[in-house]
Design a protein around this motif. Structure first.
Motif, PDB file in Angstrom:
ATOM      1  N   ASP A   1       0.829  -1.212   0.000  1.00  0.00           N
ATOM      2  CA  ASP A   1       0.000   0.000   0.000  1.00  0.00           C
ATOM      3  C   ASP A   1       0.859   1.256   0.000  1.00  0.00           C
ATOM      4  OD1 ASP A   1      -2.401  -1.420   0.069  1.00  0.00           O
ATOM      5  OD2 ASP A   1      -2.243  -1.669   2.243  1.00  0.00           O
ATOM      6  N   MET A   2       1.980   1.205   0.704  1.00  0.00           N
ATOM      7  CA  MET A   2       2.870   2.362   0.734  1.00  0.00           C
ATOM      8  C   MET A   2       3.472   2.628  -0.640  1.00  0.00           C
ATOM      9  SD  MET A   2       2.587   3.439   3.777  1.00  0.00           S
ATOM     10  CE  MET A   2       3.917   4.615   3.856  1.00  0.00           C
ATOM     11  N   ASP A   3       3.774   1.583  -1.439  1.00  0.00           N
ATOM     12  CA  ASP A   3       4.299   1.759  -2.795  1.00  0.00           C
ATOM     13  C   ASP A   3       3.279   2.391  -3.727  1.00  0.00           C
ATOM     14  OD1 ASP A   3       6.666   0.683  -2.007  1.00  0.00           O
ATOM     15  OD2 ASP A   3       6.236  -1.333  -2.750  1.00  0.00           O
ATOM     16  N   PHE A   4       2.013   2.362  -3.335  1.00  0.00           N
ATOM     17  CA  PHE A   4       0.953   2.910  -4.164  1.00  0.00           C
ATOM     18  C   PHE A   4       1.157   4.395  -4.415  1.00  0.00           C
ATOM     19  CE2 PHE A   4      -3.198   4.980  -4.390  1.00  0.00           C
ATOM     20  CZ  PHE A   4      -3.732   4.349  -5.493  1.00  0.00           C
ATOM     21  N   VAL A   5       1.629   5.110  -3.396  1.00  0.00           N
ATOM     22  CA  VAL A   5       1.867   6.550  -3.545  1.00  0.00           C
ATOM     23  C   VAL A   5       2.964   6.807  -4.576  1.00  0.00           C
ATOM     24  CG1 VAL A   5       2.508   8.665  -2.348  1.00  0.00           C
ATOM     25  CG2 VAL A   5       1.109   6.951  -1.186  1.00  0.00           C
ATOM     26  N   GLY A   6       4.028   6.025  -4.520  1.00  0.00           N
ATOM     27  CA  GLY A   6       5.100   6.174  -5.499  1.00  0.00           C
ATOM     28  C   GLY A   6       4.649   5.824  -6.904  1.00  0.00           C
ATOM     29  N   LEU A   7       3.747   4.844  -7.021  1.00  0.00           N
ATOM     30  CA  LEU A   7       3.221   4.470  -8.337  1.00  0.00           C
ATOM     31  C   LEU A   7       2.456   5.622  -8.970  1.00  0.00           C
ATOM     32  CD1 LEU A   7       2.687   2.242 -10.458  1.00  0.00           C
ATOM     33  CD2 LEU A   7       0.641   1.634  -9.149  1.00  0.00           C
ATOM     34  N   LYS A   8       1.669   6.339  -8.170  1.00  0.00           N
ATOM     35  CA  LYS A   8       0.917   7.469  -8.706  1.00  0.00           C
ATOM     36  C   LYS A   8       1.857   8.592  -9.139  1.00  0.00           C
ATOM     37  CE  LYS A   8      -2.848  10.652  -7.658  1.00  0.00           C
ATOM     38  NZ  LYS A   8      -3.812  11.144  -6.647  1.00  0.00           N
ATOM     39  N   SER A   9       2.900   8.867  -8.372  1.00  0.00           N
ATOM     40  CA  SER A   9       3.856   9.912  -8.749  1.00  0.00           C
ATOM     41  C   SER A   9       4.595   9.544 -10.028  1.00  0.00           C
ATOM     42  CB  SER A   9       4.851  10.132  -7.606  1.00  0.00           C
ATOM     43  OG  SER A   9       4.187  10.581  -6.440  1.00  0.00           O
ATOM     44  N   ALA A  10       4.948   8.263 -10.170  1.00  0.00           N
ATOM     45  CA  ALA A  10       5.624   7.822 -11.396  1.00  0.00           C
ATOM     46  C   ALA A  10       4.705   7.974 -12.598  1.00  0.00           C
ATOM     47  CB  ALA A  10       6.079   6.379 -11.248  1.00  0.00           C
ATOM     48  N   ALA A  11       3.422   7.671 -12.438  1.00  0.00           N
ATOM     49  CA  ALA A  11       2.472   7.835 -13.544  1.00  0.00           C
ATOM     50  C   ALA A  11       2.338   9.301 -13.926  1.00  0.00           C
ATOM     51  CB  ALA A  11       1.112   7.260 -13.152  1.00  0.00           C
ATOM     52  N   ALA A  12       2.336  10.201 -12.936  1.00  0.00           N
ATOM     53  CA  ALA A  12       2.239  11.631 -13.234  1.00  0.00           C
ATOM     54  C   ALA A  12       3.451  12.116 -14.017  1.00  0.00           C
ATOM     55  CB  ALA A  12       2.094  12.418 -11.936  1.00  0.00           C
ATOM     56  N   ARG A  13       4.633  11.638 -13.674  1.00  0.00           N
ATOM     57  CA  ARG A  13       5.838  12.036 -14.418  1.00  0.00           C
ATOM     58  C   ARG A  13       5.800  11.508 -15.848  1.00  0.00           C
ATOM     59  NH1 ARG A  13       8.222  11.640  -9.232  1.00  0.00           N
ATOM     60  NH2 ARG A  13       8.538   9.394  -9.446  1.00  0.00           N
ATOM     61  N   GLU A  14       5.267  10.302 -16.041  1.00  0.00           N
ATOM     62  CA  GLU A  14       5.165   9.758 -17.396  1.00  0.00           C
ATOM     63  C   GLU A  14       4.182  10.570 -18.241  1.00  0.00           C
ATOM     64  OE1 GLU A  14       4.206   5.648 -17.213  1.00  0.00           O
ATOM     65  OE2 GLU A  14       6.101   5.064 -16.285  1.00  0.00           O
TER      66      GLU A  14
END
Length: 393
Positions: free
Chosen positions: A267-280
């Motif tokens: 669940d904690m990695d979920f926040v990083g996944l959203k930030s990575a999608a925003a950068r893409e």
């Protein structure tokens, strides 16, 4: 009729053009939307990161000052008036930048007045336009569809002047249509939108994963009856779920106890996944993530360097493509006319201009007229060598 400098008599020497069977504008990848309209609705109209990146590029291109060269002063003034004139409420450069960025294609219809001169430039919706090709695949006309109505627009008028300007970005697999960025961003947009829905669900459930209601039957080992289970479930949903019930104390009886659950590492990695999608998403639109306010991105020394990179790498190439194509289409009426962004009036590039002035002023081996020419003053009157602008950063 002329096509790309070839005369009609040389038509038999042209190569064949074709389109891929699957279409060149859509990239069906994964389970996210594959059609252009669905991608625009989800990727631009429904995603804040994509919309901000899209607006940065189109507003910058549409607000840039345009200069004209070649032709007579009257022709330059008329060309600038055409580009700056609002047709149907739309700004030409901004609208074409939007079409090219998202769809990969831009179409401009040249409307003439009673004397046969260009009176209006109107950007056509690219998803409504299709190319009508001849037997060898070369474009001969354009079909504009609105519902059940189809209008055929000839590519040239009766005297061989351009009637419809087709601007397209490079596409590796299509001869007729360009490649937009909305398809490449579809996956990242779908992930980012799903993350937003997930966060909304967390807020509706006390902003954390809900716990488990444990039933301890004691020594008898009895289980809840179906009626008891449904009644308990209904009471939990109505009295304790949702943001309005956050923090409400729960009274349990009959062997019930509440076991709270915390966030797992996944669940904690979920926040990083959203930030990575925003950068893409920002990457697909050619916008430095720093300009959208994404945390953790320090690719540029400061905001000014990121803004300069946006202009140099995205806005200026896009605007030059549009203005060059428009000027080429108007050459049938005004031979030699040229249109370009006036970089002297771009605030983001002001420090580069200052550096150029300083270098030219320090060049004692140049005459005053040569210095004026290098700074864009009287450039048509003096032939000058090129002077490189120093790189930023």
């Amino acid at each position: 009729m002329k096509w790309f400098g070839f005369k009609a008599a040389q038509a038999t020497a042209r190569p064949f053009f074709s389109r891929p069977l699957g279409g060149g504008n859509v990239t069906p990848l994964g389970e996210w939307p594959a059609s252009y309209e669905a991608q625009v609705r989800g990727g631009v109209m429904g995603n804040p990161v994509a919309q901000r990146a899209f607006r940065l590029v189109t507003d910058s291109a549409g607000g840039a000052a345009v200069s004209a060269s070649g032709g007579t002063p009257e022709q330059r003034a008329a060309a600038l008036a055409l580009v700056e004139k609002r047709s149907g409420g739309q700004r030409l450069i901004e609208t074409l930048a939007m079409h090219l960025l998202l769809h990969g294609n831009g179409y401009v219809q040249i409307a003439c007045d009673a004397e046969g001169g260009p009176a209006e430039l109107f950007a056509l919706r690219p998803e409504r336009v299709s190319v009508e090709a001849d037997a060898r695949g070369w474009p001969m006309a354009y079909l504009y569809r609105v519902g059940a109505h189809v209008t055929r627009l000839a590519s040239e008028d009766a005297v061989g002047r351009t009637a419809v300007i087709h601007i397209k970005s490079a596409h590796p697999l299509d001869d007729h249509y360009g490649l937009g960025c909305v398809g490449a961003a579809a996956g990242a947009v779908a992930i980012h939108n799903a993350a937003t829905v997930w966060n909304k669900a967390l807020l509706d459930n006390a902003a954390r994963p809900s716990g488990a209601l444990v039933y301890d039957p004691g020594e008898e080992g009895a289980a809840l009856s179906p009626d008891q289970f449904e009644r308990l479930k209904g009471e939990l949903e109505s009295a304790f779920a949702g943001a309005s019930n956050a923090g409400r104390p729960m009274l349990l009886e009959g062997g019930l106890k509440w076991q709270a659950m915390s966030l797992t590492p996944a669940d904690m990695d979920f926040v990083g996944l959203k930030s990575a999608a925003a950068r893409e998403i920002a990457l697909a639109f050619g916008v430095p993530p720093m300009l959208i306010g994404l945390p953790g991105d320090n690719a540029y020394a400061n905001y000014r360097e990121a803004n300069k990179a946006l202009w140099r790498q995205t806005v200026l190439p896009l605007a030059d493509m549009i203005l060059g194509a428009v000027a080429q289409g108007l050459n049938g009426w005004w031979p030699g006319i040229g249109l370009a962004v006036d970089q002297d009036r771009v605030l983001a590039l002001a420090d580069e201009r200052v550096a150029l002035w300083e270098r030219v002023a320090a060049a004692d081996f140049l005459t005053a007229e040569e210095k004026r020419g290098m700074l864009g003053i009287g450039r048509e009157d003096v032939a000058l060598p090129a002077l490189a602008i120093p790189r930023s950063g």
